[in-house]
Scaffold this active site. Structure first.
Site, PDB file in Angstrom:
ATOM      1  CG  HIS A 172      32.240 -18.517  52.340  1.00  0.00           C
ATOM      2  ND1 HIS A 172      33.569 -18.656  52.079  1.00  0.00           N
ATOM      3  CD2 HIS A 172      32.097 -17.345  52.994  1.00  0.00           C
ATOM      4  CE1 HIS A 172      34.222 -17.604  52.551  1.00  0.00           C
ATOM      5  NE2 HIS A 172      33.347 -16.794  53.112  1.00  0.00           N
ATOM      6  CB  VAL A 173      33.641 -24.006  51.209  1.00  0.00           C
ATOM      7  CG1 VAL A 173      34.612 -25.152  51.378  1.00  0.00           C
ATOM      8  CG2 VAL A 173      32.383 -24.490  50.526  1.00  0.00           C
TER       9      VAL A 173
END
Length: 88
Positions: free
Chosen positions: A15-16
């Site tokens: 994820h980010v």
């Protein structure tokens, strides 16, 4: 050229937040550093490139390096993935 395979164990996938840390770290090097997932090659120096792959939990991917710091880069990326809880 060196490469190492990884499997994402985090429920959120890649994820980010960790992708940003990894891209920032990879950008310190002039070496070529790619992430390969499902036959797609992206530079590990781009958070957008990493995120566009959408690597989910349980997925296998490869980090490939080419240049003067190949072993060091793979070791550091492995450590970052561990610290971010993305692999075990």
């Amino acid at each position: 050229m060196k490469e190492k395979a990884f499997i994402i164990t985090s429920k959120e996938g890649l994820h980010v937040r960790p992708a940003a840390k990894i891209a920032q770290h990879a950008s310190k090097y002039h070496d070529r550093i790619d992430v390969i997932y499902k036959q797609h090659h992206m530079t590990l120096k781009s958070i957008i490139g990493i995120m566009s792959l959408g690597i989910p939990e349980g997925a296998s991917f490869v980090i490939q390096t080419e240049g003067h710091h190949e072993d060091q880069i793979l070791e550091e990326i492995n450590q970052l993935l561990l610290e971010e809880g993305l692999i075990e």
